[in-house]
Every structure is written in structure tokens, then in C-alpha cells.
Design a protein around this motif. Sequence first.
Motif, PDB file in Angstrom:
ATOM      1  N   TYR A  80      51.747   7.536  30.736  1.00 15.56           N
ATOM      2  CA  TYR A  80      51.740   6.331  31.562  1.00 15.56           C
ATOM      3  C   TYR A  80      52.816   5.333  31.144  1.00 15.56           C
ATOM      4  O   TYR A  80      52.923   4.254  31.746  1.00 15.56           O
ATOM      5  N   ILE A  81      53.590   5.656  30.109  1.00 13.27           N
ATOM      6  CA  ILE A  81      54.595   4.705  29.613  1.00 13.27           C
ATOM      7  C   ILE A  81      56.001   5.306  29.592  1.00 13.27           C
ATOM      8  O   ILE A  81      56.928   4.670  29.101  1.00 13.27           O
ATOM      9  N   ASP A  82      56.156   6.518  30.110  1.00 14.59           N
ATOM     10  CA  ASP A  82      57.456   7.185  30.172  1.00 14.59           C
ATOM     11  C   ASP A  82      58.072   7.313  28.778  1.00 14.59           C
ATOM     12  O   ASP A  82      59.070   6.660  28.454  1.00 14.59           O
ATOM     13  N   VAL A  83      57.450   8.149  27.961  1.00 12.42           N
ATOM     14  CA  VAL A  83      57.868   8.332  26.568  1.00 12.42           C
ATOM     15  C   VAL A  83      59.339   8.730  26.466  1.00 12.42           C
ATOM     16  O   VAL A  83      60.070   8.273  25.582  1.00 12.42           O
ATOM     17  N   ARG A  84      59.803   9.555  27.366  1.00 16.42           N
ATOM     18  CA  ARG A  84      61.193  10.041  27.297  1.00 16.42           C
ATOM     19  C   ARG A  84      62.218   8.926  27.423  1.00 16.42           C
ATOM     20  O   ARG A  84      63.358   9.065  26.984  1.00 16.42           O
ATOM     21  N   SER A  85      61.833   7.812  28.009  1.00 15.89           N
ATOM     22  CA  SER A  85      62.767   6.688  28.162  1.00 15.89           C
ATOM     23  C   SER A  85      62.748   5.749  26.963  1.00 15.89           C
ATOM     24  O   SER A  85      63.494   4.775  26.927  1.00 15.89           O
ATOM     25  N   ASN A  86      61.887   6.038  25.974  1.00 16.85           N
ATOM     26  CA  ASN A  86      61.771   5.190  24.794  1.00 16.85           C
ATOM     27  C   ASN A  86      62.390   5.896  23.593  1.00 16.85           C
ATOM     28  O   ASN A  86      61.803   6.831  23.036  1.00 16.85           O
ATOM     29  N   PRO A  87      63.578   5.480  23.157  1.00 19.75           N
ATOM     30  CA  PRO A  87      64.276   6.152  22.056  1.00 19.75           C
ATOM     31  C   PRO A  87      63.467   6.198  20.761  1.00 19.75           C
ATOM     32  O   PRO A  87      63.500   7.205  20.040  1.00 19.75           O
ATOM     33  N   TYR A  88      62.722   5.127  20.463  1.00 17.35           N
ATOM     34  CA  TYR A  88      61.963   5.105  19.218  1.00 17.35           C
ATOM     35  C   TYR A  88      60.834   6.139  19.238  1.00 17.35           C
ATOM     36  O   TYR A  88      60.622   6.863  18.256  1.00 17.35           O
ATOM     37  N   LEU A  89      60.111   6.206  20.345  1.00 18.81           N
ATOM     38  CA  LEU A  89      59.032   7.184  20.445  1.00 18.81           C
ATOM     39  C   LEU A  89      59.564   8.606  20.384  1.00 18.81           C
ATOM     40  O   LEU A  89      58.978   9.488  19.739  1.00 18.81           O
ATOM     41  N   MET A  90      60.688   8.840  21.030  1.00 21.95           N
ATOM     42  CA  MET A  90      61.294  10.178  21.001  1.00 21.95           C
ATOM     43  C   MET A  90      61.745  10.534  19.585  1.00 21.95           C
ATOM     44  O   MET A  90      61.618  11.681  19.145  1.00 21.95           O
ATOM     45  N   LYS A  91      62.233   9.554  18.854  1.00 18.00           N
ATOM     46  CA  LYS A  91      62.667   9.785  17.474  1.00 18.00           C
ATOM     47  C   LYS A  91      61.479  10.189  16.601  1.00 18.00           C
ATOM     48  O   LYS A  91      61.597  11.092  15.750  1.00 18.00           O
ATOM     49  N   ILE A  92      60.339   9.543  16.804  1.00 18.79           N
ATOM     50  CA  ILE A  92      59.130   9.894  16.060  1.00 18.79           C
ATOM     51  C   ILE A  92      58.740  11.344  16.329  1.00 18.79           C
ATOM     52  O   ILE A  92      58.472  12.118  15.394  1.00 18.79           O
ATOM     53  N   LEU A  93      58.694  11.709  17.582  1.00 17.36           N
ATOM     54  CA  LEU A  93      58.276  13.056  17.951  1.00 17.36           C
ATOM     55  C   LEU A  93      59.251  14.105  17.429  1.00 17.36           C
ATOM     56  O   LEU A  93      58.837  15.166  16.937  1.00 17.36           O
ATOM     57  N   GLN A  94      60.537  13.826  17.530  1.00 15.74           N
ATOM     58  CA  GLN A  94      61.543  14.780  17.049  1.00 15.74           C
ATOM     59  C   GLN A  94      61.467  14.952  15.538  1.00 15.74           C
ATOM     60  O   GLN A  94      61.604  16.059  15.016  1.00 15.74           O
ATOM     61  N   LYS A  95      61.193  13.860  14.829  1.00 10.56           N
ATOM     62  CA  LYS A  95      61.081  13.933  13.375  1.00 10.56           C
ATOM     63  C   LYS A  95      59.894  14.779  12.948  1.00 10.56           C
ATOM     64  O   LYS A  95      59.966  15.526  11.960  1.00 10.56           O
ATOM     65  N   GLN A  96      58.801  14.685  13.693  1.00 10.58           N
ATOM     66  CA  GLN A  96      57.596  15.443  13.357  1.00 10.58           C
ATOM     67  C   GLN A  96      57.602  16.850  13.940  1.00 10.58           C
ATOM     68  O   GLN A  96      56.764  17.674  13.585  1.00 10.58           O
ATOM     69  N   GLY A  97      58.521  17.091  14.867  1.00 11.10           N
ATOM     70  CA  GLY A  97      58.603  18.410  15.476  1.00 11.10           C
ATOM     71  C   GLY A  97      57.660  18.629  16.637  1.00 11.10           C
ATOM     72  O   GLY A  97      57.484  19.760  17.108  1.00 11.10           O
ATOM     73  N   ASP A  98      57.039  17.551  17.135  1.00  2.44           N
ATOM     74  CA  ASP A  98      56.143  17.670  18.284  1.00  2.44           C
ATOM     75  C   ASP A  98      56.967  17.719  19.570  1.00  2.44           C
ATOM     76  O   ASP A  98      57.880  16.921  19.759  1.00  2.44           O
ATOM     77  N   LYS A  99      56.629  18.636  20.443  1.00  2.72           N
ATOM     78  CA  LYS A  99      57.430  18.840  21.649  1.00  2.72           C
ATOM     79  C   LYS A  99      56.705  18.464  22.934  1.00  2.72           C
ATOM     80  O   LYS A  99      57.336  18.211  23.951  1.00  2.72           O
ATOM     81  N   GLU A 100      55.378  18.426  22.906  1.00  4.32           N
ATOM     82  CA  GLU A 100      54.625  18.189  24.137  1.00  4.32           C
ATOM     83  C   GLU A 100      53.751  16.950  24.016  1.00  4.32           C
ATOM     84  O   GLU A 100      52.882  16.875  23.137  1.00  4.32           O
ATOM     85  N   VAL A 101      53.963  15.964  24.884  1.00  2.77           N
ATOM     86  CA  VAL A 101      53.133  14.771  24.931  1.00  2.77           C
ATOM     87  C   VAL A 101      52.046  14.990  25.981  1.00  2.77           C
ATOM     88  O   VAL A 101      52.327  15.155  27.158  1.00  2.77           O
ATOM     89  N   LEU A 102      50.798  14.992  25.529  1.00  8.42           N
ATOM     90  CA  LEU A 102      49.676  15.232  26.429  1.00  8.42           C
ATOM     91  C   LEU A 102      49.137  13.938  27.027  1.00  8.42           C
ATOM     92  O   LEU A 102      48.594  13.928  28.129  1.00  8.42           O
ATOM     93  N   PHE A 103      49.293  12.846  26.274  1.00 10.37           N
ATOM     94  CA  PHE A 103      48.815  11.549  26.745  1.00 10.37           C
ATOM     95  C   PHE A 103      49.597  10.451  26.039  1.00 10.37           C
ATOM     96  O   PHE A 103      49.909  10.562  24.847  1.00 10.37           O
ATOM     97  N   ALA A 104      49.908   9.379  26.773  1.00 11.37           N
ATOM     98  CA  ALA A 104      50.563   8.207  26.173  1.00 11.37           C
ATOM     99  C   ALA A 104      50.252   6.983  27.023  1.00 11.37           C
ATOM    100  O   ALA A 104      50.451   6.998  28.238  1.00 11.37           O
ATOM    101  N   ASP A 105      49.751   5.933  26.368  1.00 12.86           N
ATOM    102  CA  ASP A 105      49.425   4.715  27.104  1.00 12.86           C
ATOM    103  C   ASP A 105      49.195   3.585  26.109  1.00 12.86           C
ATOM    104  O   ASP A 105      49.012   3.808  24.910  1.00 12.86           O
ATOM    105  N   LYS A 106      49.184   2.359  26.613  1.00 12.60           N
ATOM    106  CA  LYS A 106      48.854   1.200  25.782  1.00 12.60           C
ATOM    107  C   LYS A 106      47.340   1.061  25.694  1.00 12.60           C
ATOM    108  O   LYS A 106      46.627   1.250  26.683  1.00 12.60           O
TER     109      LYS A 106
END
Length: 232
Positions: A80-106
Amino acid sequence: MQRLKVPKRVQVDESPTEIPKYDVAEDEEGNPSEVLGHQNDNGEDNGGIRNSNVTEDQEPFMGVKVRRKASFRREYKGDYIDVRSNPYLMKILQKQGDKEVLFADKVLKFTASGKMKRRILMITDFAIYIVDPEADALKRRIALAAVERMCLSELSDNFFAIIIPTEYDVLMASTRKTEIVTVLVEATKSASDYELEVCFSNSFEYNATAEFVKEVQFEEVEGGVKTRILKK
């Protein structure tokens, strides 16, 4: 406490991304407590009054929890927050090696001191992430394998607790709690080959810190649901 295994799919409709509102009150002993303010079908907050369109003959959430009428028409969106458009969130996922976001919201997260903090909740196929959106700071990463169960009331509130026995627990509130529960059950089963336990009770405890226990109490009052968070 009633326990329930969540089915694979639950149809829910897309609700507004607005954070639910709360009023701070005190119980008879002067301990702080939070009173949940629900939103009506028009997205308007009604000051803690539960929706009048909830009737006794409605199907409860997962056979136990009372649901508002609007929740029967929801469909999952996941991000619900368009994770791919957020560089910081993408950096977190790439660092941890997670590839699939199942849910994201405030969401709202409750601290050990009882304060409410705005946070981003992300669920991937391996972990739960809690991020401070204002500071762009990862506050916590919880492996799905570490989660033992989830606790919710039987009433029409937005609270849910994630119980992590090896660490400390998390109490949050979200208008998308149904989707969060279902996503966590499915993700945990895929990652750890066991089904996450979901417990429903109008009173449950959680470890606000490693050694600090609180109790959440839910009471159906005239026109609404009162929620208290008390020290044990």
C-alpha cells in the motif's frame, strides 16, 4: 482464549490508508489506557463509536471476531506504500536478501511506555520489518520462524499482537489487520512449514520488553469498543 487456524484466503476490501485515531484515557487506578476510534464506511472517524452497521447476524472474522460490514468486500493489495519507489526500503530488503514483499503499510506501534509511534510494517517471505518512516531507520527485523502466535480480541477493533518468545512482543493497530493476519499465516507456513497460531480473547498479555508484561483488555460498551493497555 480461543485459538483458530486461519484459512488460506480471506476476502477483504481495500480500506483507506489513514492511521486509526486514538484517545488517551485512564482506568480507575490511574494507569494509562488507549481508546480506539473507529472509522465509518465514508472514511470518517466517529470518535470511538463502533459502526452501527455491524449486526449480530454477521459472520465473525474467522468464525470468532466481529467484523464491520465494509470488511466483507475487501480485496488484498499487499503493498500500500509502493515499496519499490522508496530507496531506503529497497536498500533494507537488498541487504537482507529478501526479494518478495507480501505486505507493506503504515501502522501504529505501541511502545513499552504506552506511546504510539507511526511505523511502516513490511512482511516478506522471510521476515517482518518495522521501520521509522520519519527517520528512515530500521527499528526491528523479526524472522518469521521466531513468531509463535498472534493475539486479537473478539471485537471490532484494530489491535493485534505478534508474540515472539525468544525476544519481546509487538503490539500494533491497523485497519488492515485481517490482511496482516492472513499474510503472516501463509508466509510463516511457507517459510517454516508450520501454521501460525491465531488466538482470540478480549484480554491477553504481551511482553512489551523482555521483562515487562502488559495486559490488553477489550470491552464492548454502548455504541463502541473500549480498549485498555495496563501494566501487570
